[in-house]
Motif scaffolding. Structure first.
Motif, PDB file in Angstrom:
ATOM      1  N   TRP A 220       6.790   9.611   0.444  1.00 10.53           N
ATOM      2  CA  TRP A 220       7.226   9.000  -0.817  1.00 10.53           C
ATOM      3  C   TRP A 220       8.382   8.039  -0.580  1.00 10.53           C
ATOM      4  O   TRP A 220       8.359   6.892  -1.049  1.00 10.53           O
ATOM      5  CB  TRP A 220       7.631  10.119  -1.779  1.00 10.53           C
ATOM      6  N   LEU A 221       9.377   8.458   0.170  1.00  9.16           N
ATOM      7  CA  LEU A 221      10.544   7.612   0.423  1.00  9.16           C
ATOM      8  C   LEU A 221      10.171   6.353   1.202  1.00  9.16           C
ATOM      9  O   LEU A 221      10.704   5.275   0.946  1.00  9.16           O
ATOM     10  CB  LEU A 221      11.606   8.400   1.190  1.00  9.16           C
TER      11      LEU A 221
ATOM     12  N   ILE B  47       5.786  14.648  -7.121  1.00  7.00           N
ATOM     13  CA  ILE B  47       4.911  14.022  -6.121  1.00  7.00           C
ATOM     14  C   ILE B  47       4.421  15.015  -5.067  1.00  7.00           C
ATOM     15  O   ILE B  47       3.495  14.716  -4.293  1.00  7.00           O
ATOM     16  CB  ILE B  47       5.624  12.828  -5.422  1.00  7.00           C
ATOM     17  N   LYS B  48       5.003  16.207  -4.988  1.00  5.28           N
ATOM     18  CA  LYS B  48       4.755  17.106  -3.856  1.00  5.28           C
ATOM     19  C   LYS B  48       3.301  17.534  -3.659  1.00  5.28           C
ATOM     20  O   LYS B  48       2.866  17.688  -2.513  1.00  5.28           O
ATOM     21  CB  LYS B  48       5.664  18.329  -3.957  1.00  5.28           C
TER      22      LYS B  48
ATOM     23  N   LEU C 140       0.834  -1.191   0.000  1.00  7.49           N
ATOM     24  CA  LEU C 140       0.000   0.000   0.000  1.00  7.49           C
ATOM     25  C   LEU C 140       0.873   1.246   0.000  1.00  7.49           C
ATOM     26  O   LEU C 140       1.906   1.306   0.670  1.00  7.49           O
ATOM     27  CB  LEU C 140      -0.918   0.017   1.224  1.00  7.49           C
ATOM     28  N   GLY C 141       0.444   2.245  -0.751  1.00  7.36           N
ATOM     29  CA  GLY C 141       1.122   3.531  -0.734  1.00  7.36           C
ATOM     30  C   GLY C 141       0.829   4.286   0.546  1.00  7.36           C
ATOM     31  O   GLY C 141       0.086   3.831   1.430  1.00  7.36           O
ATOM     32  N   ALA C 142       1.381   5.482   0.652  1.00  5.48           N
ATOM     33  CA  ALA C 142       1.277   6.264   1.889  1.00  5.48           C
ATOM     34  C   ALA C 142      -0.153   6.644   2.224  1.00  5.48           C
ATOM     35  O   ALA C 142      -0.486   6.845   3.401  1.00  5.48           O
ATOM     36  CB  ALA C 142       2.133   7.528   1.759  1.00  5.48           C
ATOM     37  N   THR C 143      -1.042   6.724   1.244  1.00  7.63           N
ATOM     38  CA  THR C 143      -2.434   7.098   1.494  1.00  7.63           C
ATOM     39  C   THR C 143      -3.351   5.883   1.571  1.00  7.63           C
ATOM     40  O   THR C 143      -4.572   6.034   1.587  1.00  7.63           O
ATOM     41  CB  THR C 143      -2.928   8.059   0.397  1.00  7.63           C
ATOM     42  N   GLY C 144      -2.773   4.688   1.630  1.00  6.03           N
ATOM     43  CA  GLY C 144      -3.573   3.485   1.803  1.00  6.03           C
ATOM     44  C   GLY C 144      -4.047   2.819   0.530  1.00  6.03           C
ATOM     45  O   GLY C 144      -4.712   1.781   0.578  1.00  6.03           O
TER      46      GLY C 144
END
Length: 489
Positions: A188-189, A179-180, A88-92
């Protein structure tokens, strides 16, 4: 005609100028070749200029990818997590796209393998990943990829042996800006980046978590690295089992190369015919002509493998040499080439040698029987065209009355063929070319595992970039100075 078989592929060298027996009597391998070959197989052949062992053959083990039976490797864990939709990415949101950012060996091999073997994925992945490749320092590929991906559902592989390649880091610097609006750099990292390098410290300093780092040994050269963690995009595109089958094919070719007599050894014969054509016939180039669309990236891959390895004017012990070494490697997808550069091959003035790569049959799973039958018919059409053009390049077609209809012929070629393209035969094919390059390097007494010319070019580019970015009068040649001034304005 003698067909030489090994590791699922075959070599027909009957269109070369010499028989195999005559070749072996005229081009003799050095007395220490067998010893050096065994060193390569063991991983202790020395890259003398960089003072390290050459170890890419050691990667061709399932354990190198999957880990031992009681401990699954990080590589395998990453592949399974991404292909199952559990990453999963940072936002789920699940990761659905992967962008491999690398250049040279960090791009060419993974890109070629991912494209060639896509149809062999057999792990029932719940998450079909869109895998993209970005290599060009000018940002042209990023320009095409960024509009079709989402920062929240995209993972970036930063692939660089040194983790200092300016081309790769320039692309990543642009991504960090892109990505900002949706992610912080920390998000992101931590959730959207995998680092693949032989330099763990630089990956850590960059901010990539240790759990998202894949490393490989210093002894694995970039152009020999698709067998290592650099091959991650192949496993993500095609599945872990498929990548393991590629490794098995490479290992089978290792065993063939190490044990088959010279007269029955595919890489040795490819090497010796190449040496004869280069030094005795004066042919300075080799056209690589694959007749299967899945192998259309093979010429570009072999261009780096061969020319970066054996394009040298100094011996391994740093003495000037006065004889030709590796040829120019070029080529293209054969059926398309017939409508482009084959006119010159058939009736131009220049001499060339060629490697035709042919796949005899192709399965068509997933298609209706009628469509599968038509696809099989198309494969036979490709086979017929390959054999026809190979024959015409060798024997020509004499016409003394009409120069327009005269085909001089006389061009030597190999035919490398396989019944079907599979992950195993793909791996064997690539390993065969690696061993061909190694054999020629030993014969020419050069180091096939360094690239000093590439390194100097990079240093010169840094100096010119500094000049472009400042206001001091440039201090290069007249033409370069003028272009720098124009670039500044």
């Amino acid at each position: 005609m003698t067909l030489i078989n090994g590791a699922g592929i075959a070599l027909d060298a009957s269109y070369q100028e010499l028989s195999i027996d005559d070749l072996l009597s005229q081009v003799r391998l050095p007395e220490d070749f067998a010893q050096k070959r065994q060193q390569l197989m063991r991983g202790d052949y020395k890259n003398v200029s960089e003072n390290r062992n050459v170890t890419h053959t050691l990667c061709r083990s399932v354990h190198a990818v999957s880990g031992l039976s009681n401990q699954e490797s990080r590589f395998a864990q990453m592949v399974k997590k991404l292909r199952s939709g559990r990453w999963l990415g940072a936002t789920g949101k699940p990761i659905t796209a992967v962008v491999n950012v690398g250049v040279g060996g960090s791009d060419l091999g993974p890109n070629m393998g991912s494209f060639a073997l896509k149809e062999f994925a057999n792990d029932s992945a719940l998450n079909e990943l869109d895998v993209h490749f970005v290599s060009s320092m000018d940002g042209g590929q990023l320009y095409a990829v960024l509009p079709i991906i989402d920062p929240e559902t995209t993972l970036f592989i930063i692939a660089s042996k040194s983790f200092g390649t300016i081309d790769t880091l320039a692309n990543i610097d642009t991504v960090r800006q892109w990505i900002k609006p949706q992610l912080t750099e920390q998000q992101w990292l931590e959730a959207h980046v995998i680092g693949v390098s032989s330099n763990a410290k630089k990956m850590t300093d960059y901010g990539i978590p240790a759990a998202h780092q894949l490393t490989f040994g210093e002894g694995v050269g970039g152009r020999y690295s698709l067998w290592s963690a650099i091959g991650l995009p192949i496993a993500l595109s095609c599945g872990l089992q498929t990548f393991e089958r590629v490794l098995a094919g490479g290992k089978a070719m290792d065993e063939h190369f190490a044990s088959a007599p010279d007269a029955e050894n595919i890489p040795v014969l490819m090497a010796l015919y190449g040496i004869y054509n280069r030094q005795q016939l004066g042919i300075n180039n080799l056209a690589v002509l694959p007749y299967d669309g899945r192998l259309r990236m093979l010429p570009n891959y072999l261009q780096q493998l061969d020319m970066e390895s054996n394009g040298k004017q100094a011996s391994a012990d740093n003495q000037a040499i006065d004889y030709p070494t590796g040829p120019i490697i070029w080529g293209g997808f054969g059926p398309n080439g017939q409508h482009a550069f084959f006119q010159h091959l058939h009736q131009g003035y220049d001499q060339f040698a060629a490697d035709f790569v042919l796949v005899l049959k192709r399965q068509a799973p997933g298609f209706a029987p009628e469509v599968a039958a038509k696809l099989a018919e198309q494969q036979r059409l490709s086979v017929a065209n390959c054999l026809a053009h190979r024959q015409l390049m060798k024997f020509g077609s004499k016409n003394t009355e009409s120069p327009r209809d005269h085909y001089p012929g006389g061009h030597p070629s190999n035919l490398i063929l396989m019944d079907e393209l599979t992950p195993e035969t793909f791996g064997a094919l690539i390993a065969a070319y690696e061993h061909k390059v190694f054999t020629q390097g030993v014969y020419w007494q050069i180091n096939s595992f360094d690239q000093p010319g590439v390194e100097l070019g990079k240093k010169c580019a840094i100096d010119i970039l500094a000049a472009v970015n400042n206001d001091e009068p440039p201090a290069f040649d007249e033409s370069t100075n003028a272009i720098i001034e124009k670039a500044r304005s």
